[in-house]
Design a protein around this motif. Sequence first.
Motif, PDB file in Angstrom:
ATOM      1  N   GLU A  22     -41.918  11.047  13.498  1.00  0.00           N
ATOM      2  CA  GLU A  22     -42.522  11.500  14.752  1.00  0.00           C
ATOM      3  C   GLU A  22     -42.741  10.304  15.671  1.00  0.00           C
ATOM      4  OE1 GLU A  22     -44.626  14.723  17.031  1.00  0.00           O
ATOM      5  OE2 GLU A  22     -42.968  14.546  15.628  1.00  0.00           O
ATOM      6  N   GLN A  23     -42.585  10.527  16.977  1.00  0.00           N
ATOM      7  CA  GLN A  23     -42.811   9.489  17.978  1.00  0.00           C
ATOM      8  C   GLN A  23     -43.918   9.904  18.944  1.00  0.00           C
ATOM      9  OE1 GLN A  23     -39.384   9.394  16.025  1.00  0.00           O
ATOM     10  NE2 GLN A  23     -39.337  10.800  17.771  1.00  0.00           N
ATOM     11  N   TYR A  24     -44.515   8.918  19.593  1.00  0.00           N
ATOM     12  CA  TYR A  24     -45.484   9.208  20.654  1.00  0.00           C
ATOM     13  C   TYR A  24     -44.797   9.835  21.863  1.00  0.00           C
ATOM     14  CZ  TYR A  24     -49.583   6.887  18.641  1.00  0.00           C
ATOM     15  OH  TYR A  24     -50.663   6.555  17.867  1.00  0.00           O
ATOM     16  N   HIS A  25     -43.533   9.478  22.091  1.00  0.00           N
ATOM     17  CA  HIS A  25     -42.757  10.035  23.194  1.00  0.00           C
ATOM     18  C   HIS A  25     -41.353  10.341  22.695  1.00  0.00           C
ATOM     19  CE1 HIS A  25     -45.985   8.720  25.852  1.00  0.00           C
ATOM     20  NE2 HIS A  25     -45.889   7.522  25.313  1.00  0.00           N
ATOM     21  N   SER A  26     -40.617  11.105  23.464  1.00  0.00           N
ATOM     22  CA  SER A  26     -39.282  11.534  23.052  1.00  0.00           C
ATOM     23  C   SER A  26     -38.339  10.354  22.847  1.00  0.00           C
ATOM     24  CB  SER A  26     -38.695  12.474  24.109  1.00  0.00           C
ATOM     25  OG  SER A  26     -37.340  12.749  23.825  1.00  0.00           O
ATOM     26  N   LYS A  27     -37.584  10.395  21.745  1.00  0.00           N
ATOM     27  CA  LYS A  27     -36.572   9.366  21.506  1.00  0.00           C
ATOM     28  C   LYS A  27     -35.405   9.507  22.481  1.00  0.00           C
ATOM     29  CE  LYS A  27     -34.256  12.108  17.926  1.00  0.00           C
ATOM     30  NZ  LYS A  27     -33.889  12.187  16.483  1.00  0.00           N
ATOM     31  N   HIS A  28     -35.333  10.635  23.185  1.00  0.00           N
ATOM     32  CA  HIS A  28     -34.284  10.853  24.193  1.00  0.00           C
ATOM     33  C   HIS A  28     -34.630  10.201  25.528  1.00  0.00           C
ATOM     34  CE1 HIS A  28     -32.164  13.673  21.596  1.00  0.00           C
ATOM     35  NE2 HIS A  28     -33.333  14.219  21.317  1.00  0.00           N
ATOM     36  N   GLY A  29     -35.802   9.604  25.614  1.00  0.00           N
ATOM     37  CA  GLY A  29     -36.225   8.915  26.836  1.00  0.00           C
ATOM     38  C   GLY A  29     -37.704   9.117  27.077  1.00  0.00           C
ATOM     39  N   ALA A  30     -38.511   8.123  26.734  1.00  0.00           N
ATOM     40  CA  ALA A  30     -39.966   8.252  26.876  1.00  0.00           C
ATOM     41  C   ALA A  30     -40.368   8.473  28.327  1.00  0.00           C
ATOM     42  CB  ALA A  30     -40.651   7.002  26.315  1.00  0.00           C
ATOM     43  N   ILE A  31     -39.863   7.638  29.217  1.00  0.00           N
ATOM     44  CA  ILE A  31     -40.225   7.751  30.629  1.00  0.00           C
ATOM     45  C   ILE A  31     -39.654   9.022  31.241  1.00  0.00           C
ATOM     46  CG2 ILE A  31     -39.780   6.739  32.908  1.00  0.00           C
ATOM     47  CD1 ILE A  31     -40.234   3.986  31.647  1.00  0.00           C
ATOM     48  N   GLN A  32     -38.409   9.343  30.921  1.00  0.00           N
ATOM     49  CA  GLN A  32     -37.802  10.571  31.464  1.00  0.00           C
ATOM     50  C   GLN A  32     -38.609  11.799  31.070  1.00  0.00           C
ATOM     51  OE1 GLN A  32     -33.576  11.066  30.741  1.00  0.00           O
ATOM     52  NE2 GLN A  32     -33.196   8.889  30.988  1.00  0.00           N
ATOM     53  N   PHE A 161     -51.047  18.119  28.063  1.00  0.00           N
ATOM     54  CA  PHE A 161     -51.240  18.327  26.624  1.00  0.00           C
ATOM     55  C   PHE A 161     -50.113  17.613  25.889  1.00  0.00           C
ATOM     56  CE2 PHE A 161     -51.762  20.396  22.577  1.00  0.00           C
ATOM     57  CZ  PHE A 161     -53.122  20.645  22.506  1.00  0.00           C
ATOM     58  N   ASP A 162     -50.430  16.417  25.370  1.00  0.00           N
ATOM     59  CA  ASP A 162     -49.410  15.535  24.801  1.00  0.00           C
ATOM     60  C   ASP A 162     -49.777  15.107  23.380  1.00  0.00           C
ATOM     61  OD1 ASP A 162     -46.982  14.243  24.891  1.00  0.00           O
ATOM     62  OD2 ASP A 162     -47.757  12.439  25.845  1.00  0.00           O
ATOM     63  N   ALA A 163     -50.279  16.054  22.607  1.00  0.00           N
ATOM     64  CA  ALA A 163     -50.606  15.786  21.211  1.00  0.00           C
ATOM     65  C   ALA A 163     -49.330  15.647  20.377  1.00  0.00           C
ATOM     66  CB  ALA A 163     -51.468  16.917  20.657  1.00  0.00           C
ATOM     67  N   PHE A 164     -49.471  15.076  19.179  1.00  0.00           N
ATOM     68  CA  PHE A 164     -48.348  15.069  18.250  1.00  0.00           C
ATOM     69  C   PHE A 164     -47.913  16.506  17.993  1.00  0.00           C
ATOM     70  CE2 PHE A 164     -49.903  10.813  16.573  1.00  0.00           C
ATOM     71  CZ  PHE A 164     -48.810  10.105  17.066  1.00  0.00           C
ATOM     72  N   GLY A 165     -46.627  16.690  17.663  1.00  0.00           N
ATOM     73  CA  GLY A 165     -46.061  18.023  17.544  1.00  0.00           C
ATOM     74  C   GLY A 165     -46.685  18.892  16.467  1.00  0.00           C
ATOM     75  N   ALA A 166     -46.541  20.195  16.648  1.00  0.00           N
ATOM     76  CA  ALA A 166     -47.107  21.161  15.710  1.00  0.00           C
ATOM     77  C   ALA A 166     -46.507  21.034  14.313  1.00  0.00           C
ATOM     78  CB  ALA A 166     -46.898  22.576  16.247  1.00  0.00           C
ATOM     79  N   ARG A 167     -45.323  20.466  14.200  1.00  0.00           N
ATOM     80  CA  ARG A 167     -44.701  20.274  12.882  1.00  0.00           C
ATOM     81  C   ARG A 167     -45.538  19.360  12.006  1.00  0.00           C
ATOM     82  NH1 ARG A 167     -41.650  16.202  10.950  1.00  0.00           N
ATOM     83  NH2 ARG A 167     -41.518  15.258  13.027  1.00  0.00           N
ATOM     84  N   VAL A 168     -46.165  18.343  12.600  1.00  0.00           N
ATOM     85  CA  VAL A 168     -46.927  17.379  11.811  1.00  0.00           C
ATOM     86  C   VAL A 168     -48.441  17.561  11.949  1.00  0.00           C
ATOM     87  CG1 VAL A 168     -45.090  15.667  11.825  1.00  0.00           C
ATOM     88  CG2 VAL A 168     -46.804  15.611  13.649  1.00  0.00           C
ATOM     89  N   GLN A 169     -48.904  18.121  13.067  1.00  0.00           N
ATOM     90  CA  GLN A 169     -50.329  18.368  13.246  1.00  0.00           C
ATOM     91  C   GLN A 169     -50.566  19.762  13.829  1.00  0.00           C
ATOM     92  OE1 GLN A 169     -51.876  14.765  15.379  1.00  0.00           O
ATOM     93  NE2 GLN A 169     -52.906  14.385  13.432  1.00  0.00           N
TER      94      GLN A 169
END
Length: 235
Positions: A22-32, A161-169
């Motif tokens: 899991e990442q804090y932001h998307s691996k496809h582009g955090a800023i995007q 709403f930018d919590a870690f994903g439902a898969r892990v939390q």
Amino acid sequence: MKREIIITADGSATIHIPEWNEQYHSKHGAIQEAYHVFIKHGLHHSCHVEDIRNTDGSKISILEIGFGTGLNAFITLLEAEKINQKVNYVGVEAYPVSLEEIKQLNYAMALDEANRNSIFKKLHNVSWEESYAITDNFKLTKRKQLFSKIKDEQAFNLIYFDAFGARVQPELWTEDIFQIMFKALKPNGILVTYSAKGSVRRAMQSVGFLVEKLPGPPGKREMLRATKHSTKVMS
């Protein structure tokens, strides 16, 4: 858990947790991702919603669920200056990112705002539980708090709403949590999130939100935007 800094597809960094994949932001582009979800479909949308502004002028109050790396706060600060929008920003985070990790994040450089790196650092260096005017347009309060302990009522125009994903939390994406979010929003306020899971949408709807699916950021087909319409306000 082990944590490591990685570079995402748009050249901006994020924090990766290998144990969760899991990442804090998307691996496809955090800023995007941050711009697409929270600025385009959050801040810009809120600025044009009738009656979304506070009665004391043009200030918009934003609650961020998961202050994390500070990326969402930083780009909101930059965008607020561009559009001359005053923002009162509250970032909630139970487990703050370390300053050593912050030093390795390249957001100012990746945004071509290298001269604003001191501002990015200031977002993290200011004390918790106090309010600071970071710029003329951006006031920040950081709260070290579990999301389940939020008690605000009709205080915010917009929630990131930018919590870690439902898969892990999964406990962060329940009806109980979205009831807290619903109460925290003013009438006609909105909540935006990168998630588009059916269970998340149904949890939002169950507490009174009107939910719409929107095109997602790179790497995701859809995202969600939920609105607390004044006609749907719950006690």
